[in-house]
Scaffold this motif. Sequence first.
Motif, short mmCIF file in Angstrom:
data_model
loop_
_atom_site.label_atom_id
_atom_site.label_comp_id
_atom_site.label_asym_id
_atom_site.label_seq_id
_atom_site.Cartn_x
_atom_site.Cartn_y
_atom_site.Cartn_z
N SER A 1 -37.08 -19.76 -7.02
CA SER A 1 -37.02 -20.57 -8.12
C SER A 1 -37.93 -21.61 -7.15
N SER A 2 -38.07 -22.16 -6.41
CA SER A 2 -38.41 -23.23 -5.97
C SER A 2 -40.45 -22.27 -5.27
N TYR A 3 -40.08 -21.40 -4.51
CA TYR A 3 -41.10 -20.42 -4.59
C TYR A 3 -42.35 -19.94 -6.20
N PHE A 4 -41.52 -20.00 -7.00
CA PHE A 4 -42.24 -20.09 -8.33
C PHE A 4 -42.71 -21.28 -8.42
N GLN A 5 -41.83 -21.85 -8.57
CA GLN A 5 -42.44 -23.05 -8.95
C GLN A 5 -43.48 -23.26 -9.05
N ASN A 6 -43.69 -23.28 -7.83
CA ASN A 6 -44.78 -23.79 -6.92
C ASN A 6 -46.17 -22.67 -6.47
N ARG A 7 -45.54 -21.20 -7.22
CA ARG A 7 -46.77 -20.85 -6.46
C ARG A 7 -47.70 -21.03 -7.05
N LYS A 8 -49.12 -21.73 -7.17
CA LYS A 8 -50.01 -21.82 -7.76
C LYS A 8 -50.43 -23.01 -6.70
N PHE A 9 -49.96 -24.03 -6.14
CA PHE A 9 -50.95 -24.50 -5.60
C PHE A 9 -50.60 -23.69 -3.69
N LEU A 10 -49.81 -23.31 -3.67
CA LEU A 10 -49.65 -22.46 -2.42
C LEU A 10 -51.15 -21.38 -2.29
N SER A 11 -50.61 -20.56 -3.49
CA SER A 11 -51.74 -20.05 -3.00
C SER A 11 -53.04 -19.64 -2.46
N LYS A 12 -53.26 -21.42 -2.18
CA LYS A 12 -54.47 -22.11 -1.92
C LYS A 12 -54.19 -22.26 -0.01
N LEU A 13 -53.25 -21.64 -0.09
CA LEU A 13 -53.05 -21.86 1.67
C LEU A 13 -53.62 -20.95 2.39
N ALA A 14 -53.96 -21.09 3.92
CA ALA A 14 -54.51 -20.05 4.64
C ALA A 14 -53.12 -19.16 4.41
N LEU A 15 -52.13 -19.19 4.53
CA LEU A 15 -50.47 -18.16 5.07
C LEU A 15 -49.29 -18.77 4.17
N VAL A 16 -49.12 -17.96 3.53
CA VAL A 16 -47.83 -18.37 3.00
C VAL A 16 -46.57 -16.89 3.82
N GLU A 17 -45.20 -17.98 3.87
CA GLU A 17 -44.30 -16.87 4.37
C GLU A 17 -42.96 -17.54 3.90
N TRP A 18 -42.29 -16.99 2.96
CA TRP A 18 -41.52 -18.10 2.43
C TRP A 18 -39.72 -16.84 2.09
N SER A 19 -39.24 -17.34 3.45
CA SER A 19 -38.06 -16.97 3.67
C SER A 19 -37.14 -17.55 2.79
N ILE A 20 -35.86 -17.41 2.28
CA ILE A 20 -34.90 -17.21 2.29
C ILE A 20 -33.90 -16.83 2.80
N VAL A 21 -32.61 -17.68 2.64
CA VAL A 21 -31.64 -17.33 2.75
C VAL A 21 -30.06 -17.41 1.59
N GLU A 22 -29.50 -16.98 1.60
CA GLU A 22 -29.13 -16.72 0.38
C GLU A 22 -26.91 -16.00 0.54
N GLN A 23 -26.49 -15.90 -0.61
CA GLN A 23 -24.94 -14.60 -0.60
C GLN A 23 -25.41 -13.92 -0.45
N GLU A 24 -24.29 -13.10 -0.49
CA GLU A 24 -24.43 -11.28 0.01
C GLU A 24 -25.66 -11.03 -1.44
N LYS A 25 -25.24 -11.39 -2.65
CA LYS A 25 -24.96 -10.97 -3.55
C LYS A 25 -26.71 -11.17 -4.01
N MET A 26 -26.98 -12.11 -3.66
CA MET A 26 -28.49 -12.52 -3.78
C MET A 26 -29.70 -11.72 -3.33
N VAL A 27 -28.96 -11.82 -1.64
CA VAL A 27 -30.15 -10.99 -1.00
C VAL A 27 -29.78 -10.08 -1.22
#
Length: 570
Positions: free
Chosen positions: A409-435
């Motif tokens: 959710s937060s990754y997609f919300q902010n990706r317009k601004f994140l796309s201007k960065l030199a590098l983005v590595e977004w790692s989500i830790v979640e429950q089994e079903k979500m993963v």
Amino acid sequence: MKYAPIIIFVYNRPDHTKRVIDSLIANKEASDSDLIIYSDFAKTEVHIKKVNEVRSYLKEIKGFRSIRIIERAENYGLAKSIISGVSEVIDQSESVIVLEDDILVSPYFLQFMNSSLEKYKNEEKVASIHGYSYPMDTTDLDDTYFIRGADCWGWATWKRAWQYFEPDGEKLRDQLIREELVARFDYDNTYPFFQMLTDQILGRNNSWAIRWHASIFLNNMLTLYPKESLILNIGLDNSGTHCDDNGYLSKEFSTKKNHKYPSIIEENNEARSRMVKYFRSISKHQIPTRISLFTKIFVRLFGLSKRILIRLFGFFRNQQRTVEITFTGNYQTWEDASAICSGYDSDIIISKVKESLQFVRDGKAVYERDSVIFDTIEYSQPLLIGLLFASALNGGKLKVLDFGGSLGSSYFQNRKFLSKLALVEWSIVEQEKMVTIGKLEFENKELRFFHSINEAVENRQPDSVILSSVLPYIKNPYEVLALIKKFNFETIVIDRTPFFVKDLPDRITIETVPPEIYTAKYPAWFFNYKRFMDFLSDQYELVESFESNDKYSLADAEIIYRALIFKRKK
């Protein structure tokens, strides 16, 4: 002619069960039919009273040749109950007629079922008889017709056909792909049967019916349908777990007495074409809102108008959110609150979030929050500031661990601004079903999913962590904070987290989500601000504090939702 035994699966709806039994007794064949009733045990204590009401009523039933009641001592759930129940009975009787506690039948339903079972009992290509007919154009169609596959609203089958039931959804899915039958299985890509099967594999539904349909479809076997429906579903009235009827499904069933059978045993191409045409014509009603997979099928099946959907679901994207989430109680332990809640791994919640984020991922919407999607983004400015601050400290690179980050959710919300960065590595830790869902459907070069903080750190070495509206929903939030401190992340961004204005102790409440979003209850913390800050102050300094836009409250205490940005002390 010997009549097939009738199986009814019941749970906690006494009024519905009585109506179904009454409709069966109106069939003259009932008095010569054996009735077997499977009564499932209560899933939670809340349901025990209604389950007992149903069981008391069952003991009063008369009007059948014999009545056998099987009272489960544990909760089987519908899928397990039907699979085991049908298997048990059909092993002794060679054929069965199957109903659930929300299927009313025509006075001629049993005549149609028994006559059809007798006529096709030795026809290997015919797998089942169905009492329901889809609301398509049936003008000039034959009185009855065959369609490849199987169905589940008032049906009958033989032991010879039930043996083909394959409970392993993965095997069915793989065979559909291997034999290049996915498009045909989905009625020329107009109906999401394959997605339903995939959801069953991923644990987002527990449908026996999609596996029954796929099993028969893959064996190239047929189901006989009447031109006019002989059943009426009364379960979509808020008594079950899906949605409200309000009369929109209340079409009268047919009272047709005698039926003519097809001259040849093969799929009726014209009937199938009508179904394809119907599904295609109403696909425009596929609304990208907070609607579950079941509801989308509901929309497609019954062609609900936007007016009706507004009445049922409250609002569409871009409309002002007027629903109210409430918090109540002061529970001693997390277990006390959890005992009367549904839990965060609810298939309903996960399915809604997944569907909403698919629209965002595919560009059909730009923003999702709490499974609701919008055409304009409601930015959390403190979160975005925290992310850009973290990247600035790392030379324009953002390597973030998003703990409890849903499906991005937060990754997609902010990706317009994140796309201007030199590098983005977004790692989500979640429950089994979500993963599982995340890895299958949402991972890309930037976005990855992990089962634990340890796994994320080992694979991607993130230097910052965000906790956006997640700490209130963890049983032991301070243990999670302690683990995060252990990894010495450079920055911690905490967003949308509730704190008492006054110096009150941490409190466990129950959050109730209204049905306009999804029906659910789960435990939620409210925090003492001083205790929270003291817990982090040994390793982290507060860079900035913001007041979030969330305005939820408790009846007896003033609350502020805060966003906090921390930097690790040198």
